[in-house]
Write a protein that holds these residues in place. Structure first.
Motif, PDB file in Angstrom:
ATOM      1  N   ALA A  60       0.872  -1.259  -0.004  1.00 38.09           N
ATOM      2  CA  ALA A  60      -0.023   0.054  -0.117  1.00 38.09           C
ATOM      3  C   ALA A  60       0.687   1.276  -0.204  1.00 38.09           C
ATOM      4  O   ALA A  60       0.555   2.072  -0.657  1.00 38.09           O
ATOM      5  CB  ALA A  60      -1.124  -0.050   1.245  1.00 38.09           C
ATOM      6  N   ASP A  61       2.080   1.256   0.868  1.00 32.93           N
ATOM      7  CA  ASP A  61       2.797   2.527   0.725  1.00 32.93           C
ATOM      8  C   ASP A  61       3.307   2.906  -0.428  1.00 32.93           C
ATOM      9  O   ASP A  61       3.483   4.079  -0.919  1.00 32.93           O
ATOM     10  CB  ASP A  61       3.904   2.513   1.979  1.00 32.93           C
ATOM     11  N   LEU A  62       3.726   1.977  -1.295  1.00 38.87           N
ATOM     12  CA  LEU A  62       4.336   2.094  -2.480  1.00 38.87           C
ATOM     13  C   LEU A  62       3.021   2.483  -3.500  1.00 38.87           C
ATOM     14  O   LEU A  62       3.370   3.523  -4.184  1.00 38.87           O
ATOM     15  CB  LEU A  62       4.975   0.624  -3.479  1.00 38.87           C
ATOM     16  N   ARG A  63       1.790   1.911  -3.538  1.00 39.61           N
ATOM     17  CA  ARG A  63       0.773   2.469  -4.411  1.00 39.61           C
ATOM     18  C   ARG A  63       0.592   3.704  -3.917  1.00 39.61           C
ATOM     19  O   ARG A  63       0.189   4.526  -4.918  1.00 39.61           O
ATOM     20  CB  ARG A  63      -0.471   1.344  -4.082  1.00 39.61           C
ATOM     21  N   GLU A  64       0.497   4.154  -2.761  1.00 43.40           N
ATOM     22  CA  GLU A  64       0.167   5.642  -2.394  1.00 43.40           C
ATOM     23  C   GLU A  64       1.217   6.538  -2.817  1.00 43.40           C
ATOM     24  O   GLU A  64       0.852   7.856  -3.382  1.00 43.40           O
ATOM     25  CB  GLU A  64       0.034   5.677  -0.949  1.00 43.40           C
ATOM     26  N   ARG A  65       2.446   6.119  -2.828  1.00 41.91           N
ATOM     27  CA  ARG A  65       3.712   6.937  -3.002  1.00 41.91           C
ATOM     28  C   ARG A  65       3.469   7.383  -4.704  1.00 41.91           C
ATOM     29  O   ARG A  65       3.865   8.579  -4.620  1.00 41.91           O
ATOM     30  CB  ARG A  65       5.071   6.435  -2.534  1.00 41.91           C
ATOM     31  N   GLY A 102       1.065   6.754  -6.679  1.00 46.18           N
ATOM     32  CA  GLY A 102      -0.253   7.008  -7.313  1.00 46.18           C
ATOM     33  C   GLY A 102      -0.817   5.976  -8.080  1.00 46.18           C
ATOM     34  O   GLY A 102      -1.436   6.326  -9.251  1.00 46.18           O
ATOM     35  N   ILE A 103      -0.287   4.663  -7.766  1.00 52.84           N
ATOM     36  CA  ILE A 103      -0.676   3.636  -8.426  1.00 52.84           C
ATOM     37  C   ILE A 103      -2.247   3.102  -7.969  1.00 52.84           C
ATOM     38  O   ILE A 103      -2.740   3.199  -6.779  1.00 52.84           O
ATOM     39  CB  ILE A 103      -0.012   2.592  -8.239  1.00 52.84           C
ATOM     40  N   GLU A 104      -3.145   3.070  -9.220  1.00 50.87           N
ATOM     41  CA  GLU A 104      -4.304   2.924  -9.011  1.00 50.87           C
ATOM     42  C   GLU A 104      -4.952   1.803  -9.719  1.00 50.87           C
ATOM     43  O   GLU A 104      -4.360   1.190 -10.590  1.00 50.87           O
ATOM     44  CB  GLU A 104      -5.472   4.155  -9.787  1.00 50.87           C
ATOM     45  N   PRO A 105      -5.912   0.922  -9.195  1.00 52.39           N
ATOM     46  CA  PRO A 105      -6.438  -0.067  -9.725  1.00 52.39           C
ATOM     47  C   PRO A 105      -6.691   0.027 -11.409  1.00 52.39           C
ATOM     48  O   PRO A 105      -7.235   1.039 -11.790  1.00 52.39           O
ATOM     49  CB  PRO A 105      -8.020  -0.520  -9.288  1.00 52.39           C
ATOM     50  N   GLY A 106      -6.152  -0.871 -11.990  1.00 50.50           N
ATOM     51  CA  GLY A 106      -6.355  -0.741 -13.618  1.00 50.50           C
ATOM     52  C   GLY A 106      -5.301  -0.262 -14.186  1.00 50.50           C
ATOM     53  O   GLY A 106      -5.249  -0.395 -15.651  1.00 50.50           O
ATOM     54  N   ASP A 107      -4.313   0.216 -13.501  1.00 48.62           N
ATOM     55  CA  ASP A 107      -2.965   0.936 -14.261  1.00 48.62           C
ATOM     56  C   ASP A 107      -2.052  -0.259 -14.863  1.00 48.62           C
ATOM     57  O   ASP A 107      -2.163  -1.279 -14.377  1.00 48.62           O
ATOM     58  CB  ASP A 107      -2.083   1.758 -13.149  1.00 48.62           C
ATOM     59  N   THR A 108      -1.503  -0.031 -15.971  1.00 52.22           N
ATOM     60  CA  THR A 108      -0.919  -0.897 -16.740  1.00 52.22           C
ATOM     61  C   THR A 108       0.603  -0.592 -16.644  1.00 52.22           C
ATOM     62  O   THR A 108       1.139   0.575 -16.551  1.00 52.22           O
ATOM     63  CB  THR A 108      -1.356  -0.656 -17.955  1.00 52.22           C
ATOM     64  N   PHE A 109       1.363  -1.748 -16.632  1.00 48.37           N
ATOM     65  CA  PHE A 109       2.885  -1.842 -16.427  1.00 48.37           C
ATOM     66  C   PHE A 109       3.553  -2.741 -17.491  1.00 48.37           C
ATOM     67  O   PHE A 109       2.815  -3.715 -17.669  1.00 48.37           O
ATOM     68  CB  PHE A 109       3.268  -2.304 -14.735  1.00 48.37           C
ATOM     69  N   ARG A 110       4.690  -2.345 -17.588  1.00 46.26           N
ATOM     70  CA  ARG A 110       5.449  -3.269 -18.277  1.00 46.26           C
ATOM     71  C   ARG A 110       6.476  -3.850 -17.389  1.00 46.26           C
ATOM     72  O   ARG A 110       7.009  -3.201 -16.558  1.00 46.26           O
ATOM     73  CB  ARG A 110       6.333  -2.596 -19.659  1.00 46.26           C
ATOM     74  N   LEU A 111       6.642  -5.313 -17.545  1.00 46.97           N
ATOM     75  CA  LEU A 111       7.563  -5.937 -17.004  1.00 46.97           C
ATOM     76  C   LEU A 111       8.722  -6.393 -17.837  1.00 46.97           C
ATOM     77  O   LEU A 111       8.722  -7.124 -18.987  1.00 46.97           O
ATOM     78  CB  LEU A 111       7.098  -7.270 -16.363  1.00 46.97           C
ATOM     79  N   LEU A 112       9.830  -5.733 -17.394  1.00 44.43           N
ATOM     80  CA  LEU A 112      11.128  -6.014 -17.848  1.00 44.43           C
ATOM     81  C   LEU A 112      12.023  -7.171 -17.449  1.00 44.43           C
ATOM     82  O   LEU A 112      12.087  -7.267 -16.198  1.00 44.43           O
ATOM     83  CB  LEU A 112      12.247  -5.036 -18.232  1.00 44.43           C
ATOM     84  N   ASP A 113      12.515  -8.249 -18.249  1.00 41.84           N
ATOM     85  CA  ASP A 113      13.258  -9.266 -17.725  1.00 41.84           C
ATOM     86  C   ASP A 113      14.650  -8.951 -18.137  1.00 41.84           C
ATOM     87  O   ASP A 113      15.001  -9.421 -19.049  1.00 41.84           O
ATOM     88  CB  ASP A 113      12.630 -10.515 -18.006  1.00 41.84           C
TER      89      ASP A 113
END
Length: 89
Positions: free
Chosen positions: A17-22, A24-35
């Motif tokens: 939760a602290d990362l999401r708040e810091r 501004g990550i909201e439900p439905g946000d999209t991310f790219r995962l780099l390996d």
């Protein structure tokens, strides 16, 4: 920050939760995962379509074009491109 997350049964991860708040990550946000050879980097994906649409609209208004004129110009440009690329069949 050092934190632990657990992969759930269906492959889901929960961000603390602290990362999401810091960030501004909201439900439905999209991310790219780099390996990077086993080092995972998670970066937010900025939705470009709405941003691009606003930029096109701003340019249209500044140029004094109405939507019909813009569509006509786009059709003419597409026809020119097709003729140059594929010939006048």
């Amino acid at each position: 920050m050092d934190t632990t997350v657990q992969v759930r049964q269906r492959g889901s991860l929960t961000l603390p939760a602290d990362l999401r708040e810091r960030y501004g990550i909201e439900p439905g946000d999209t991310f790219r995962l780099l390996d990077l050879d086993g080092i995972f980097v998670l970066t937010p994906m900025t939705p470009m379509v709405p941003e691009l649409a606003w930029e096109i609209e701003r340019a249209r208004v500044e140029a004094g074009l109405d939507t019909a004129a813009l569509l006509t110009a786009l059709r003419e440009e597409r026809a020119r491109y097709v003729a140059e690329t594929y010939g006048d069949d």
